[in-house]
Design a protein around this motif. Structure first.
Motif, PDB file in Angstrom:
ATOM      1  N   TYR A  66       7.056 -27.312  22.602  1.00  0.00           N
ATOM      2  CA  TYR A  66       7.742 -26.339  21.751  1.00  0.00           C
ATOM      3  C   TYR A  66       9.125 -26.879  21.395  1.00  0.00           C
ATOM      4  O   TYR A  66      10.132 -26.562  22.029  1.00  0.00           O
ATOM      5  N   ASN A  67       9.137 -27.772  20.395  1.00  0.00           N
ATOM      6  CA  ASN A  67      10.385 -28.430  20.004  1.00  0.00           C
ATOM      7  C   ASN A  67      11.211 -27.629  19.004  1.00  0.00           C
ATOM      8  O   ASN A  67      12.370 -27.958  18.750  1.00  0.00           O
ATOM      9  N   ASP A  68      10.589 -26.604  18.422  1.00  0.00           N
ATOM     10  CA  ASP A  68      11.323 -25.795  17.436  1.00  0.00           C
ATOM     11  C   ASP A  68      12.538 -25.153  18.105  1.00  0.00           C
ATOM     12  O   ASP A  68      12.444 -24.601  19.214  1.00  0.00           O
ATOM     13  N   PRO A  69      13.723 -25.224  17.466  1.00  0.00           N
ATOM     14  CA  PRO A  69      14.953 -24.657  18.058  1.00  0.00           C
ATOM     15  C   PRO A  69      14.853 -23.164  18.392  1.00  0.00           C
ATOM     16  O   PRO A  69      15.633 -22.673  19.219  1.00  0.00           O
ATOM     17  N   ILE A  70      13.895 -22.461  17.772  1.00  0.00           N
ATOM     18  CA  ILE A  70      13.822 -21.020  18.043  1.00  0.00           C
ATOM     19  C   ILE A  70      13.445 -20.741  19.489  1.00  0.00           C
ATOM     20  O   ILE A  70      13.688 -19.635  19.996  1.00  0.00           O
ATOM     21  N   TYR A  71      12.869 -21.731  20.189  1.00  0.00           N
ATOM     22  CA  TYR A  71      12.441 -21.494  21.562  1.00  0.00           C
ATOM     23  C   TYR A  71      13.535 -21.775  22.588  1.00  0.00           C
ATOM     24  O   TYR A  71      13.404 -21.399  23.749  1.00  0.00           O
ATOM     25  N   GLY A  88      16.745 -25.130  30.059  1.00  0.00           N
ATOM     26  CA  GLY A  88      16.311 -26.162  30.988  1.00  0.00           C
ATOM     27  C   GLY A  88      14.809 -26.221  31.165  1.00  0.00           C
ATOM     28  O   GLY A  88      14.301 -26.564  32.241  1.00  0.00           O
ATOM     29  N   LEU A  89      14.066 -25.892  30.118  1.00  0.00           N
ATOM     30  CA  LEU A  89      12.611 -25.840  30.203  1.00  0.00           C
ATOM     31  C   LEU A  89      11.934 -26.981  29.442  1.00  0.00           C
ATOM     32  O   LEU A  89      10.698 -27.079  29.434  1.00  0.00           O
ATOM     33  N   ALA A  90      12.712 -27.849  28.800  1.00  0.00           N
ATOM     34  CA  ALA A  90      12.149 -28.860  27.896  1.00  0.00           C
ATOM     35  C   ALA A  90      11.129 -29.763  28.587  1.00  0.00           C
ATOM     36  O   ALA A  90      10.139 -30.179  27.972  1.00  0.00           O
ATOM     37  N   ASP A  91      11.328 -30.099  29.845  1.00  0.00           N
ATOM     38  CA  ASP A  91      10.425 -31.014  30.551  1.00  0.00           C
ATOM     39  C   ASP A  91       9.547 -30.287  31.566  1.00  0.00           C
ATOM     40  O   ASP A  91       8.993 -30.917  32.477  1.00  0.00           O
ATOM     41  N   LYS A  92       9.424 -28.978  31.384  1.00  0.00           N
ATOM     42  CA  LYS A  92       8.714 -28.194  32.394  1.00  0.00           C
ATOM     43  C   LYS A  92       7.331 -27.785  31.905  1.00  0.00           C
ATOM     44  O   LYS A  92       7.149 -27.403  30.754  1.00  0.00           O
ATOM     45  N   LYS A  93       6.348 -27.883  32.831  1.00  0.00           N
ATOM     46  CA  LYS A  93       5.001 -27.388  32.565  1.00  0.00           C
ATOM     47  C   LYS A  93       4.729 -26.280  33.587  1.00  0.00           C
ATOM     48  O   LYS A  93       4.987 -26.450  34.779  1.00  0.00           O
ATOM     49  N   MET A  94       4.224 -25.139  33.100  1.00  0.00           N
ATOM     50  CA  MET A  94       4.072 -23.973  33.968  1.00  0.00           C
ATOM     51  C   MET A  94       2.660 -23.387  33.817  1.00  0.00           C
ATOM     52  O   MET A  94       2.135 -23.256  32.719  1.00  0.00           O
TER      53      MET A  94
END
Length: 297
Positions: A250-255, A261-267
């Motif tokens: 989810y690279n869109d700035p709206i997220y 701090g979630l850019a590299d996180k998988k949940m």
């Protein structure tokens, strides 16, 4: 010569008697007119007071006066007349002691010109809570003398017990809601029907990297949550979801994944998404309850 003097005195006496008679007639007539007008004014005043009493009764209001000269209180009866006088000690029996002291202080301040009016909330003096009454009291100047000194204070007493109890019930429900909301073992997030974030509990803040809850409230839309990205909220029913959320996609700035701090996180996330609708089916809001099951997986 003597006869002329007697004749003059006789005419003078007659003239004086006539004048006195006219004066007496004028005084009597004036008194009758004055008394009639006074009676009419009293009748109008009683009628107005009676109408006022009916209005006050319908609105759960009572009116009383305080007379600084005697320090007595007088209630307006339902018939529109003033009831018996109450001295401060007797009048105090109607209210809780500290509340009455606040009322007296407000009355004295008005008499001394420190303020023109005051609004206070008082509680009745009752040993059983079931019989407690709550009043909103408006106190203001009623009359002044020619020197501008206050001669009468008007008090309008509004019984707000039902409103107070409804508010107390709402506050208790809100307290329970917030207690459950913030102490819940699951993440809880609530959005309004425009997709605006309205509430998020502490556990959800920790999971989604929210460091400042107040900052994010009212800042992000429903679609900004990746979990909702592919859901048609407008038409969907209550939905149970179990999904893998790779925030890196989810690279869109709206997220705002970098910001949280979630850019590299998988949940791995398990949740229920619950649209809230009114009786006509119109969407009022959405709440989500879920939990991060990554460690469990």
């Amino acid at each position: 010569m003597i006869e002329m003097s007697l004749w003059s005195l006789t005419h003078y006496a007659l003239a004086l008697s006539a004048v006195l008679l006219v004066v007496i007639l004028v005084v009597v007539l004036y008194n009758r007119v004055y008394m009639r007008r006074a009676n009419e004014a009293n009748a109008r005043r009683k009628e107005q007071n009676a109408h006022l009493a009916l209005v006050l009764q319908a609105g759960r209001l009572r009116i009383w006066k305080y007379l600084p000269a005697t320090r007595h209180y007088l209630f307006l009866s339902e018939e529109g007349t003033m009831e018996q006088r109450y001295n401060p000690i007797d009048f105090q029996q109607f209210f809780e002691r500290d509340d009455f002291e606040r009322l007296r202080t407000a009355i004295f301040d008005i008499c001394e010109g420190k303020q023109n009016s005051a609004v206070l909330t008082l509680v009745s003096n009752a040993k059983d809570d079931a019989f407690l009454r709550h009043y909103e009291m408006t106190v203001s100047v009623d009359r002044r003398d020619s020197r501008g000194r206050v001669t009468s204070i008007l008090g309008i007493q509004h019984d707000v017990t039902d409103e107070y109890r409804r508010l107390e019930t709402v506050n208790q429900l809100l307290l329970r809601y917030h207690t459950v909301f913030n102490s819940s073992l699951v993440d809880i997030v609530y959005y309004d029907n425009q997709g605006v974030l309205r509430d998020i509990n502490e556990r959800a803040c920790q999971v989604f990297g929210v460091k400042d809850r107040d900052f994010v409230i009212n800042k992000f839309l429903l679609k900004n949550n990746p979990i909702f990205a592919n859901l048609d909220i407008e038409s969907m029913p209550n939905t149970r979801t179990s999904c893998i959320v790779d925030f890196g996609h989810y690279n869109d700035p709206i997220y705002h994944t970098e910001e949280f701090g979630l850019a590299d996180k998988k949940m791995y996330y398990d949740s229920t998404v619950n649209p809230i609708r009114d009786a006509n089916g119109k969407l009022k809001g959405v709440y989500m309850a879920g939990r991060d099951i990554t460690e469990m997986v």
